[in-house]
Design a protein around this motif. Sequence first.
Motif, mmCIF file in Angstrom:
data_model
loop_
_atom_site.group_PDB
_atom_site.id
_atom_site.type_symbol
_atom_site.label_atom_id
_atom_site.label_comp_id
_atom_site.label_asym_id
_atom_site.label_seq_id
_atom_site.Cartn_x
_atom_site.Cartn_y
_atom_site.Cartn_z
ATOM 1 N N LEU A 284 0.826 -1.212 0.000
ATOM 2 C CA LEU A 284 0.000 0.000 0.000
ATOM 3 C C LEU A 284 0.857 1.257 0.000
ATOM 4 O O LEU A 284 0.569 2.232 -0.721
ATOM 5 N N THR B 217 2.455 1.617 -3.448
ATOM 6 C CA THR B 217 1.458 2.049 -4.428
ATOM 7 C C THR B 217 1.092 3.515 -4.234
ATOM 8 O O THR B 217 0.991 4.277 -5.209
ATOM 9 N N GLY B 218 0.902 3.930 -2.975
ATOM 10 C CA GLY B 218 0.568 5.334 -2.720
ATOM 11 C C GLY B 218 1.680 6.278 -3.103
ATOM 12 O O GLY B 218 1.438 7.323 -3.727
ATOM 13 N N VAL C 139 1.111 9.094 -5.999
ATOM 14 C CA VAL C 139 1.236 10.522 -5.674
ATOM 15 C C VAL C 139 2.492 11.104 -6.299
ATOM 16 O O VAL C 139 2.470 12.219 -6.857
ATOM 17 N N TYR D 224 6.648 10.268 4.523
ATOM 18 C CA TYR D 224 6.464 9.760 3.166
ATOM 19 C C TYR D 224 6.930 10.759 2.119
ATOM 20 O O TYR D 224 7.295 10.366 1.004
#
Length: 244
Positions: free
Chosen positions: A105, A108-109, A113, A170
Motif C-alpha cells: 500500500l 502504491t501510494g 502521488v 512519506y
Amino acid sequence: MSQQTLTTSSPSDTSTAPVARRKRRNKHRPVWEEEPTPLGAAGKGVVLTCVVLVVLFPLYTVLLTSMSTQAETVAAGGLVTVPGDLTLNAYREILSGGIVTRAVLVSTGVTAVGTLLSTVVSILAAYGLSRPRSFGHRPILFVFLITMFFGAGLIPTYLLVSSLGLIDSYWALILPGAVSAFNVLILRNFFMGIEPAVLDAARIDGAGDWRILGKIVLPMSRAAVAVVALFYGVSYWNAFFNAV
C-alpha cells in the motif's frame, strides 16, 4: 499509316511500362519490405514462440514454486517445474502479518502521488522553458543541465532531507526526486516542436498561457506526457534505497 501505327502501338507501351517500373522498384526494394515466403513466416512464428517460452518459463517456475509445499520445493532443488500438491499457505503466511500488505500500500501510494506530482511539475517547468520569451529560461535551463552531469550523492541528499524535517515522512520518498532534468528536457523539446503559428493564433484569440497549455499543448503532447509519466512511475516503484 504512321498515325495508325502510333495509335495501335501506344496502348501496348502504356500497359507494359508500369510492369517494367514495378519490376525495377521490386529489384531495388529492401528485403524486409518484400512479402514473406511461407517458410519465412513459419520460421518467424517458431522464433517468436521460442522467445516467449524463454521469457515465461522463469515466471512459471517461480509461481509454481511459491504454490508448492516445502517438501516438494526441497525435493526439486529449489525450483519446481512439475506441479504437484498446490497450496496457498505461503501467501497466507506472508499476508497474515500485515507487513507485506502495508508495504504494498505504501509503495502504491508513493508511486501514484509521486508520479502525479512529478508529471505536473515537469509539464509546468518544460512549458516555461520552451517559451523563448519566458523570464530567465536560459539560466534555469543551464541549471537543469548541470544536475544531469553532477549529482550531490547520498550523504548530501540525506543532510538536505534531514534539514527539511522530512525524516520518517512519506514526503522524503517523493520530494527529493520529484523532478528529473532528463524528463523535463524531453517534454521541453516536444513542446518546442509544436507549430508556433498555432500558439500565436490562440494568443490572438485571447487565450492565456494556462489555456494554451491545457487546451492546445497537452492534447497534442499526450504521447510524450504518457512516456514521462511511465518513467516516473517506474522510478518511484523501483526506489528501494530511498526508504532506507
